[in-house]
Design a protein around this motif. Structure first.
Motif, PDB file in Angstrom:
ATOM      1  N   ARG A 259      22.026  -6.486 -21.843  1.00  0.00           N
ATOM      2  CA  ARG A 259      22.385  -5.834 -23.135  1.00  0.00           C
ATOM      3  C   ARG A 259      23.790  -6.022 -23.351  1.00  0.00           C
ATOM      4  NH1 ARG A 259      20.812   0.338 -20.742  1.00  0.00           N
ATOM      5  NH2 ARG A 259      18.344  -0.078 -20.754  1.00  0.00           N
ATOM      6  N   LEU A 260      24.579  -6.433 -22.639  1.00  0.00           N
ATOM      7  CA  LEU A 260      26.209  -6.730 -23.165  1.00  0.00           C
ATOM      8  C   LEU A 260      26.160  -8.458 -23.433  1.00  0.00           C
ATOM      9  CD1 LEU A 260      27.766  -5.563 -19.803  1.00  0.00           C
ATOM     10  CD2 LEU A 260      27.228  -4.486 -22.117  1.00  0.00           C
TER      11      LEU A 260
ATOM     12  N   PHE B  45      27.932   1.302 -10.107  1.00  0.00           N
ATOM     13  CA  PHE B  45      28.234   0.558 -11.391  1.00  0.00           C
ATOM     14  C   PHE B  45      27.566  -0.882 -11.309  1.00  0.00           C
ATOM     15  CE2 PHE B  45      30.241  -1.693 -14.557  1.00  0.00           C
ATOM     16  CZ  PHE B  45      30.444  -0.806 -15.511  1.00  0.00           C
ATOM     17  N   ARG B  46      27.742  -1.389 -10.204  1.00  0.00           N
ATOM     18  CA  ARG B  46      27.337  -2.854  -9.853  1.00  0.00           C
ATOM     19  C   ARG B  46      25.859  -2.787 -10.044  1.00  0.00           C
ATOM     20  NH1 ARG B  46      29.048  -7.511  -7.998  1.00  0.00           N
ATOM     21  NH2 ARG B  46      30.853  -7.000  -7.231  1.00  0.00           N
ATOM     22  N   LEU B  47      24.989  -1.819  -9.666  1.00  0.00           N
ATOM     23  CA  LEU B  47      23.671  -1.535  -9.611  1.00  0.00           C
ATOM     24  C   LEU B  47      23.291  -1.528 -11.100  1.00  0.00           C
ATOM     25  CD1 LEU B  47      22.671   0.776  -6.605  1.00  0.00           C
ATOM     26  CD2 LEU B  47      22.244  -1.696  -6.677  1.00  0.00           C
ATOM     27  N   LEU B  48      24.091  -0.735 -11.906  1.00  0.00           N
ATOM     28  CA  LEU B  48      23.589  -0.613 -13.343  1.00  0.00           C
ATOM     29  C   LEU B  48      23.964  -2.046 -14.027  1.00  0.00           C
ATOM     30  CD1 LEU B  48      23.110   1.549 -15.552  1.00  0.00           C
ATOM     31  CD2 LEU B  48      25.544   1.455 -15.777  1.00  0.00           C
ATOM     32  N   PHE B  49      24.859  -2.277 -13.738  1.00  0.00           N
ATOM     33  CA  PHE B  49      25.457  -3.616 -14.229  1.00  0.00           C
ATOM     34  C   PHE B  49      24.322  -4.855 -14.171  1.00  0.00           C
ATOM     35  CE2 PHE B  49      27.767  -7.966 -13.821  1.00  0.00           C
ATOM     36  CZ  PHE B  49      27.811  -8.054 -15.087  1.00  0.00           C
ATOM     37  N   GLU B  50      23.852  -5.026 -12.817  1.00  0.00           N
ATOM     38  CA  GLU B  50      22.684  -5.931 -12.413  1.00  0.00           C
ATOM     39  C   GLU B  50      21.580  -5.569 -13.364  1.00  0.00           C
ATOM     40  OE1 GLU B  50      22.724  -5.693  -8.297  1.00  0.00           O
ATOM     41  OE2 GLU B  50      24.524  -7.003  -8.065  1.00  0.00           O
ATOM     42  N   MET B  51      21.268  -4.323 -13.315  1.00  0.00           N
ATOM     43  CA  MET B  51      19.815  -4.208 -13.998  1.00  0.00           C
ATOM     44  C   MET B  51      20.133  -4.335 -15.488  1.00  0.00           C
ATOM     45  SD  MET B  51      18.300  -0.760 -12.184  1.00  0.00           S
ATOM     46  CE  MET B  51      19.850   0.379 -12.586  1.00  0.00           C
TER      47      MET B  51
END
Length: 222
Positions: A144-145, A134-140
């Motif tokens: 968008r947020l 999830f952290r990898l997705l969040f960093e990429m």
């Protein structure tokens, strides 16, 4: 399976269009879910006069949801409550997580409400069950947020990282000491992790303690 009656009621039969004694119960039915026959026990109503079986809109929706659950089980797909649990673990809203995953904004809402997800989206959700992924997705994709969602997720990911480290420490300590023999050397007691943790917290709260001194204090404590 024949019709299994649960109860009866007085109601209008939609086929006869007249008031009748209507039976309510279970009957095996096959639903076509993505071109695959799924058999379940549906809740249906039965008119004793015309012999027809039927279900109102709300009941029929419940029957479809039951068929969807069976389909998910057969294909190892997440159930709606499991999807919701993944999202809630990160303290993020449905729209925000959908944006982070690159989905339509209402997609996650539909899945949590019972819509049948596709395999690709299901794999995305399985991937982010691990906080490291999830952290990898969040960093990429954090761009968008909204800023408040970014701040909330950063805090939550820090908490999950700390929890993971604590769980790893507990696991290692249990491996080392959890199966110690009960004899005179152990004081005829099993190793108790909670007492061990409290002892460390007590010593470190009283003064600056480094590893060597802490080991000695724990030896005397034991």
């Amino acid at each position: 399976m024949k019709f299994k009656k649960l109860e009866t009621k007085r109601d209008v039969c939609p086929v006869c269009e007249d008031e009748r004694e209507i039976e309510i119960g279970f009957k095996k039915e096959i639903f076509n879910i993505r071109n695959e026959p799924i058999e379940i026990e549906s809740i249906v109503e039965h008119c004793q006069i015309c012999g027809e079986f039927y279900a109102d809109t709300k009941t029929e929706e419940g029957n479809f949801q039951k068929a969807y659950r069976q389909y998910r089980k057969m294909h190892n797909l997440l159930q709606p409550e499991q999807i919701r649990k993944i999202r809630e673990r990160y303290g993020i809203g449905q729209r925000a997580l959908s944006r982070l995953l690159g989905w339509g904004e209402v997609t996650l809402h539909r899945y949590e409400a019972g819509a049948l997800q596709d395999e690709t989206h299901n794999n995305d959700l399985l991937f982010i069950r691990d906080p490291d992924n999830f952290r990898l997705l969040f960093e990429m994709n954090q761009g968008r947020l909204k800023p408040h969602d970014v701040a909330r997720l950063e805090k939550r990911l820090e908490e999950l990282t700390e929890e993971k480290q604590q769980d790893l420490l507990r696991s290692q300590l249990e491996t080392l000491f959890g199966y110690a023999r009960i004899d005179i050397d152990s004081g005829f007691k099993y190793f108790e992790l909670e007492k061990f943790e409290n002892a460390i917290l007590f010593f470190t709260s009283k003064a600056e303690v480094f590893k060597t001194k802490l080991n000695k204090l724990l030896l005397y404590f034991d």
